[in-house]
Design an enzyme around this catalytic site. Structure first.
Site, PDB file in Angstrom:
ATOM      1  N   ASP A  99      23.424   3.818  54.467  1.00 52.89           N
ATOM      2  CA  ASP A  99      22.667   3.249  53.092  1.00 52.89           C
ATOM      3  C   ASP A  99      21.490   2.287  53.611  1.00 52.89           C
ATOM      4  O   ASP A  99      20.510   2.427  53.093  1.00 52.89           O
ATOM      5  CB  ASP A  99      23.801   2.700  52.379  1.00 52.89           C
ATOM      6  CG  ASP A  99      24.526   1.660  53.022  1.00 52.89           C
ATOM      7  OD1 ASP A  99      24.543   1.493  54.214  1.00 52.89           O
ATOM      8  OD2 ASP A  99      25.593   0.980  52.226  1.00 52.89           O
ATOM      9  N   PHE A 151      19.482  -9.649  49.235  1.00 55.25           N
ATOM     10  CA  PHE A 151      20.532  -9.008  49.165  1.00 55.25           C
ATOM     11  C   PHE A 151      20.576  -7.701  47.856  1.00 55.25           C
ATOM     12  O   PHE A 151      20.305  -8.356  46.797  1.00 55.25           O
ATOM     13  CB  PHE A 151      21.832  -9.766  48.818  1.00 55.25           C
ATOM     14  CG  PHE A 151      23.218  -9.093  49.236  1.00 55.25           C
ATOM     15  CD1 PHE A 151      23.769  -8.893  50.161  1.00 55.25           C
ATOM     16  CD2 PHE A 151      24.000  -8.450  48.051  1.00 55.25           C
ATOM     17  CE1 PHE A 151      25.094  -8.030  50.864  1.00 55.25           C
ATOM     18  CE2 PHE A 151      25.233  -7.872  48.301  1.00 55.25           C
ATOM     19  CZ  PHE A 151      25.620  -7.697  49.451  1.00 55.25           C
ATOM     20  N   ARG A 164      28.625   0.011  43.096  1.00 57.06           N
ATOM     21  CA  ARG A 164      28.177   1.006  43.995  1.00 57.06           C
ATOM     22  C   ARG A 164      27.391   2.016  42.873  1.00 57.06           C
ATOM     23  O   ARG A 164      27.104   3.036  43.189  1.00 57.06           O
ATOM     24  CB  ARG A 164      29.259   1.310  44.697  1.00 57.06           C
ATOM     25  CG  ARG A 164      29.803   0.541  45.805  1.00 57.06           C
ATOM     26  CD  ARG A 164      30.647   1.319  46.636  1.00 57.06           C
ATOM     27  NE  ARG A 164      31.684   0.589  47.502  1.00 57.06           N
ATOM     28  CZ  ARG A 164      31.031   0.155  48.812  1.00 57.06           C
ATOM     29  NH1 ARG A 164      30.008   0.694  49.091  1.00 57.06           N
ATOM     30  NH2 ARG A 164      32.056  -0.578  49.352  1.00 57.06           N
TER      31      ARG A 164
END
Ligand code: IMP
Ligand code: MG
Length: 183
Positions: A99, A151, A164
């Site tokens: 990812d 982040f 997610r």
């Protein structure tokens, strides 16, 4: 859940276009060759699912799970294999799907391990990279987006195992992180 998002950094449409072009490049490069695509759980699961459908070649898939981050936003620097590839990789062309490459600790370790097990070739396809945070050099053979050191969550990527399932990549509101750290 959407109310926790401060800003969308990469839209679903932008991700789809990038996945398509990565898939085309991989299809060109591996034409006529063996290909084992290895997704790194759990973060790469959503990207992996879309990417393999964009690759127009016979291929096999497998998954590994490693721990790099705990529940927070800081890397522990520790890399542990929690779930390993099921089959032998001797003599095979591996494409690791990740990812996001952050410090590079995870992928530099995996690259080394997989090569030492006798893989013929190990290449990396990552959706995102944060080059400012790198501690170990890793060659990114296929890379979607370069992002700043902030982040992010969504499209498989979590904060404390949540978010997610967001269909885009974005930043969470500061209060979300603050609240989690207090509790
Ligand atoms: P590293 O390159 O070994 O530091 O670790 C990369 C892993 O850290 C990724 O696979 C993600 O699981 C996690 N990670 C890095 N940056 C972020 C972020 O911004 N949000 C969520 N997870 C992240
Ligand atoms: Mg993760």
């Amino acid at each position: 859940m959407i109310h926790d998002v401060e800003e969308i950094l990469i839209s679903k449409k932008e991700i789809q276009a990038k996945v398509k072009s990565l898939g085309e490049a991989i299809s060109r490069d591996y034409k006529g060759q063996d290909l084992l695509v290895v997704g790194i759980l759990k973060g790469a699961s959503v990207f992996m699912a879309d990417l393999i459908q964009a690759i127009d070649l016979p291929l096999e898939i497998d998954f590994m799970a490693v721990s790099s981050y705990g529940m927070g936003t800081q890397s522990t620097g520790e890399v542990r294999i929690i779930k390993d590839i099921d089959k032998t990789i001797v003599g095979r062309n591996l494409l690791i799907v990740e990812d996001i490459v952050d410090t590079g600790l995870t992928l530099s370790y995996l690259n080394q391990v997989l090569k030492s097990r006798g893989a013929k070739d190990v290449k990396i396809c990552t959706l995102l990279t944060k080059p400012d945070r790198r501690q170990r050099h890793v060659d990114l053979d296929y890379c979607g987006f370069e992002i700043e050191d902030k982040f992010i969550v969504g499209y498989g990527i979590d904060y404390a195992e949540k978010y997610r399932n967001l269909p885009f990549i974005g930043y969470l509101k500061a209060e979300i992180y603050e609240n989690t750290q207090e509790s």
